[in-house]
Design a protein around this motif. Structure first.
Motif, PDB file in Angstrom:
ATOM      1  N   THR A 252      -4.425   7.168  -2.202  1.00  0.00           N
ATOM      2  CA  THR A 252      -3.944   5.906  -1.664  1.00  0.00           C
ATOM      3  C   THR A 252      -3.949   4.858  -2.772  1.00  0.00           C
TER       4      THR A 252
ATOM      5  N   TYR B  64      -3.418   0.469  -3.303  1.00  0.00           N
ATOM      6  CA  TYR B  64      -3.340  -0.814  -2.615  1.00  0.00           C
ATOM      7  C   TYR B  64      -3.100  -1.947  -3.600  1.00  0.00           C
TER       8      TYR B  64
ATOM      9  N   ALA C 203       0.853  -1.196   0.000  1.00  0.00           N
ATOM     10  CA  ALA C 203       0.000   0.000   0.000  1.00  0.00           C
ATOM     11  C   ALA C 203       0.880   1.233   0.000  1.00  0.00           C
TER      12      ALA C 203
ATOM     13  N   ILE D 145       0.650   5.893   0.122  1.00  0.00           N
ATOM     14  CA  ILE D 145      -0.151   7.107   0.302  1.00  0.00           C
ATOM     15  C   ILE D 145       0.662   8.300  -0.167  1.00  0.00           C
TER      16      ILE D 145
ATOM     17  N   THR E 180      -5.588  -0.605   5.500  1.00  0.00           N
ATOM     18  CA  THR E 180      -5.772   0.830   5.298  1.00  0.00           C
ATOM     19  C   THR E 180      -4.479   1.559   5.642  1.00  0.00           C
TER      20      THR E 180
ATOM     21  N   SER F  13      -2.560   5.198   6.211  1.00  0.00           N
ATOM     22  CA  SER F  13      -2.845   6.579   6.596  1.00  0.00           C
ATOM     23  C   SER F  13      -1.553   7.234   7.059  1.00  0.00           C
TER      24      SER F  13
END
Length: 124
Positions: A58, A60, A49, A51, A69, A71
């Motif tokens: 984002t 993935y 992933a 960001i 997820t 962040s």
């Protein structure tokens, strides 16, 4: 120069959750997209992933979409990877990496700085 230190790995049962953290130092991370990669024994390192520097984009891998997820908290110079519904095949060493000026590509060689990795082991 950016220094990255991952934490939060460990042993968890299948179906469980873990949250990885990656703390950056040496340079503010606002100029960098941040990515997570993993490497299982005997396998190539693979994208998980990423960001963008602002957090607005984002990206993935298909294998983790809907379960993981990514962040970031630029004020804390930290990026996170929340991992839910973990599977045995998620077992690997997880690395965070910084891509200067990028948006969060899946291409490993675009990332200039790497952490030392943290082990995630998912048991049955």
């Amino acid at each position: 120069q950016v220094f990255l230190v991952e934490s939060g790995g460990g042993l968890v049962q299948a179906g469980g959750s873990l949250r990885l953290s990656c703390a950056a130092s040496g340079h503010a991370i606002t100029d960098y997209a941040l990515g997570w990669f993993r490497q299982a024994p005997g396998k190539e390192r693979e994208f998980v992933a990423a960001i963008s520097s602002s957090g607005g984009i984002t990206n993935y891998a298909d294998s983790v979409k809907g379960r993981f997820t990514v962040s970031r908290d630029n004020a804390e110079n930290t990026v996170y990877l929340q991992m839910n519904s973990l599977k045995i095949e998620d077992t690997a060493v997880y690395y965070c990496a910084a891509e200067e000026g990028g948006w969060g590509t899946q291409v490993l060689k675009k990332y200039k700085y790497w952490g030392q990795g943290t082990q995630v082991t998912v048991s049955s």
